[in-house]
Design a protein around this motif. Structure first.
Motif, PDB file in Angstrom:
ATOM      1  N   VAL A  46       0.906  -1.136  -0.039  1.00  0.00           N
ATOM      2  CA  VAL A  46       0.019   0.108  -0.100  1.00  0.00           C
ATOM      3  C   VAL A  46       1.012   1.265  -0.150  1.00  0.00           C
ATOM      4  O   VAL A  46       0.506   2.268  -0.751  1.00  0.00           O
ATOM      5  CB  VAL A  46      -0.891   0.018   1.190  1.00  0.00           C
ATOM      6  N   TYR A  47       2.122   1.067   0.634  1.00  0.00           N
ATOM      7  CA  TYR A  47       2.885   2.634   0.708  1.00  0.00           C
ATOM      8  C   TYR A  47       3.319   3.035  -0.712  1.00  0.00           C
ATOM      9  O   TYR A  47       3.406   4.049  -1.155  1.00  0.00           O
ATOM     10  CB  TYR A  47       3.995   2.233   1.307  1.00  0.00           C
ATOM     11  N   ALA A  48       3.204   2.091  -1.718  1.00  0.00           N
ATOM     12  CA  ALA A  48       3.561   2.398  -3.191  1.00  0.00           C
ATOM     13  C   ALA A  48       2.581   2.984  -3.890  1.00  0.00           C
ATOM     14  O   ALA A  48       2.693   3.554  -4.835  1.00  0.00           O
ATOM     15  CB  ALA A  48       4.191   1.141  -3.811  1.00  0.00           C
ATOM     16  N   THR A  49       1.537   3.162  -3.313  1.00  0.00           N
ATOM     17  CA  THR A  49       0.241   3.690  -4.026  1.00  0.00           C
ATOM     18  C   THR A  49       0.156   5.253  -3.621  1.00  0.00           C
ATOM     19  O   THR A  49      -0.758   5.909  -4.454  1.00  0.00           O
ATOM     20  CB  THR A  49      -1.066   3.113  -3.690  1.00  0.00           C
ATOM     21  N   PHE A  50       1.086   5.767  -2.752  1.00  0.00           N
ATOM     22  CA  PHE A  50       0.922   7.114  -2.316  1.00  0.00           C
ATOM     23  C   PHE A  50       2.118   7.928  -3.149  1.00  0.00           C
ATOM     24  O   PHE A  50       3.202   7.383  -3.308  1.00  0.00           O
ATOM     25  CB  PHE A  50       0.984   7.306  -0.752  1.00  0.00           C
ATOM     26  N   PRO A  51       1.865   9.113  -3.270  1.00  0.00           N
ATOM     27  CA  PRO A  51       3.017  10.170  -4.283  1.00  0.00           C
ATOM     28  C   PRO A  51       4.098  10.163  -3.019  1.00  0.00           C
ATOM     29  O   PRO A  51       4.031  10.559  -1.931  1.00  0.00           O
ATOM     30  CB  PRO A  51       2.210  11.219  -4.531  1.00  0.00           C
ATOM     31  N   LEU A  52       5.153  10.282  -4.062  1.00  0.00           N
ATOM     32  CA  LEU A  52       6.316  10.782  -3.124  1.00  0.00           C
ATOM     33  C   LEU A  52       6.721  12.242  -3.278  1.00  0.00           C
ATOM     34  O   LEU A  52       7.479  12.916  -2.304  1.00  0.00           O
ATOM     35  CB  LEU A  52       7.648  10.047  -3.691  1.00  0.00           C
ATOM     36  N   ASP A  53       5.755  13.226  -4.025  1.00  0.00           N
ATOM     37  CA  ASP A  53       6.319  14.319  -4.259  1.00  0.00           C
ATOM     38  C   ASP A  53       5.244  15.432  -3.815  1.00  0.00           C
ATOM     39  O   ASP A  53       5.285  16.681  -4.103  1.00  0.00           O
ATOM     40  CB  ASP A  53       6.324  14.583  -5.935  1.00  0.00           C
ATOM     41  N   LYS A  54       4.224  14.904  -3.007  1.00  0.00           N
ATOM     42  CA  LYS A  54       3.181  15.600  -2.418  1.00  0.00           C
ATOM     43  C   LYS A  54       2.708  14.899  -1.175  1.00  0.00           C
ATOM     44  O   LYS A  54       2.610  13.644  -1.184  1.00  0.00           O
ATOM     45  CB  LYS A  54       2.071  15.920  -3.209  1.00  0.00           C
ATOM     46  N   LEU A  55       2.354  15.760  -0.363  1.00  0.00           N
ATOM     47  CA  LEU A  55       1.685  15.219   1.052  1.00  0.00           C
ATOM     48  C   LEU A  55       0.369  14.272   0.936  1.00  0.00           C
ATOM     49  O   LEU A  55      -0.650  14.965   0.136  1.00  0.00           O
ATOM     50  CB  LEU A  55       1.492  16.186   2.291  1.00  0.00           C
ATOM     51  N   SER A  56       0.212  13.211   1.339  1.00  0.00           N
ATOM     52  CA  SER A  56      -1.088  12.695   1.554  1.00  0.00           C
ATOM     53  C   SER A  56      -1.617  12.727   3.139  1.00  0.00           C
ATOM     54  O   SER A  56      -0.932  12.731   3.978  1.00  0.00           O
ATOM     55  CB  SER A  56      -0.935  10.960   1.351  1.00  0.00           C
ATOM     56  N   LEU A  57      -2.840  13.219   3.040  1.00  0.00           N
ATOM     57  CA  LEU A  57      -3.254  13.785   4.445  1.00  0.00           C
ATOM     58  C   LEU A  57      -4.080  12.298   4.937  1.00  0.00           C
ATOM     59  O   LEU A  57      -5.070  11.700   4.526  1.00  0.00           O
ATOM     60  CB  LEU A  57      -4.556  14.444   4.319  1.00  0.00           C
TER      61      LEU A  57
END
Length: 333
Positions: A237-248
């Protein structure tokens, strides 16, 4: 773009950050909650945790790291309160244990709380697995469903919104502003000062708050009992979140399966690497192998190293509003 580079870029600009609610620093103070049932009382402390942003997960160089802890990605979390300690039997017994002379509920809150289904006693083992149910002894061997329903009962009882922490909230609270493997640094030889683990626990869980707290005043975030989170486990699941912007506060909401829910922090049976701030574990069907009942209980299991603590959000996330366990006796494994 690597996570560290992305993180540095994010901290240089506010435009990429989600807007958080304004927090009144006077109102957002730690507090003590007291619950009562049929004359019995229990109290617990809730610590005020600020909102903020951090890199969730662990770097590839961290000793003991597992693949499900990455890639690291920037996340942001709203302010909340979290239990200073793990939920104890002194608290949980008020939820589930029925007394022969119990009086009918009188207040509206009592009536709402009484309407929530509670577990019956397991008939094939001691509830505490022989470790004792002292008022400061952490709850153990509670199914994810039992922890979720306790939070729902506690919410009805107090009029505040209590629930399990999300993985993002849990790791934020555990790290307490640090970026090291543990909240006190990277040296596992110091872990015994902060945690009950396999090397010092004498093969048993211990009363809460006997070890040093983390920098935000939270006890037993490392070791003693591993702690349930809201999330269903997904190793990728961590790979589904962007590396260049914050996920809330990203969260993987649980479904109706009995197993596969996240636990964090490690426990009294674990080696230091399993007690790191970023370490992730999850429930499996083997945690209920000693239960001879058919169907097996959705309340109790034999994971006598697993407990939980509660959070109270300052402002709840839309995705978590109305959250309740979907597990029933008909739920698949």
């Amino acid at each position: 773009m690597g996570p560290l580079f992305a993180w540095l870029a994010l901290t240089a600009t506010c435009s990429a950050q989600p807007k958080l609610p304004a927090i009144d620093p006077v109102a957002h103070k730690s507090y003590t909650e007291t619950i009562e049932r049929d004359g019995a009382k229990a109290s617990f402390e809730m610590i005020a945790v600020p909102g903020g942003a951090y890199l969730r997960g662990s770097p590839s160089t961290e000793k003991g790291r597992k693949d499900n802890e990455g890639p690291q990605h920037p996340v942001q979390v709203k302010a909340f309160w979290i239990g200073k300690c793990e939920v104890t039997w002194g608290e949980y017994d008020l939820f589930w244990e029925k007394k022969a002379d119990e009086k009918p509920p009188m207040t509206d809150a009592d009536k709402k709380a009484d309407a929530i289904t509670r577990p019956s006693k397991a008939n094939h083992h001691d509830i505490d697995w022989g470790y004792g149910r002292g008022k400061n002894q952490p709850v153990i061997a509670i199914h994810h469903h039992g922890a979720m329903e306790y939070c729902r009962w506690l919410s009805a009882k107090t009029g505040k919104l209590y629930r399990l922490p999300t993985e993002v909230e849990w790791e934020w609270a555990c790290r307490a502003g640090t970026t090291t493997a543990f909240s006190f640094g990277d040296d596992p030889s110091k872990l015994g000062e902060y945690a009950w683990i396999e090397s010092n626990s004498n093969d048993m869980p211990h009363p809460v708050a006997m070890k040093k707290p983390n920098p935000w005043g939270l006890h037993d975030m490392h070791g003693n009992v591993a702690e349930w989170c809201v999330d269903e486990h997904d190793p990728k699941v961590y790979a589904t979140f962007p590396l260049d912007k914050l996920s809330l506060n990203p969260v993987k909401l649980p479904g109706n399966k009995r197993f596969g829910h996240v636990v964090r922090g490690g426990s009294w049976i674990d080696a230091p690497e399993r007690c790191r701030s970023a370490a992730r574990d999850f429930s499996v069907i083997g945690w209920q192998k000693k239960d001879p009942q058919i169907p097996q209980s959705i309340w109790w299991n034999n994971a006598d190293w697993v407990g939980f603590r509660v959070v109270c959000p300052v402002e709840e996330y839309e995705s978590l509003k109305g959250l309740k366990s979907k597990i029933t006796k008909e739920s698949p494994n």
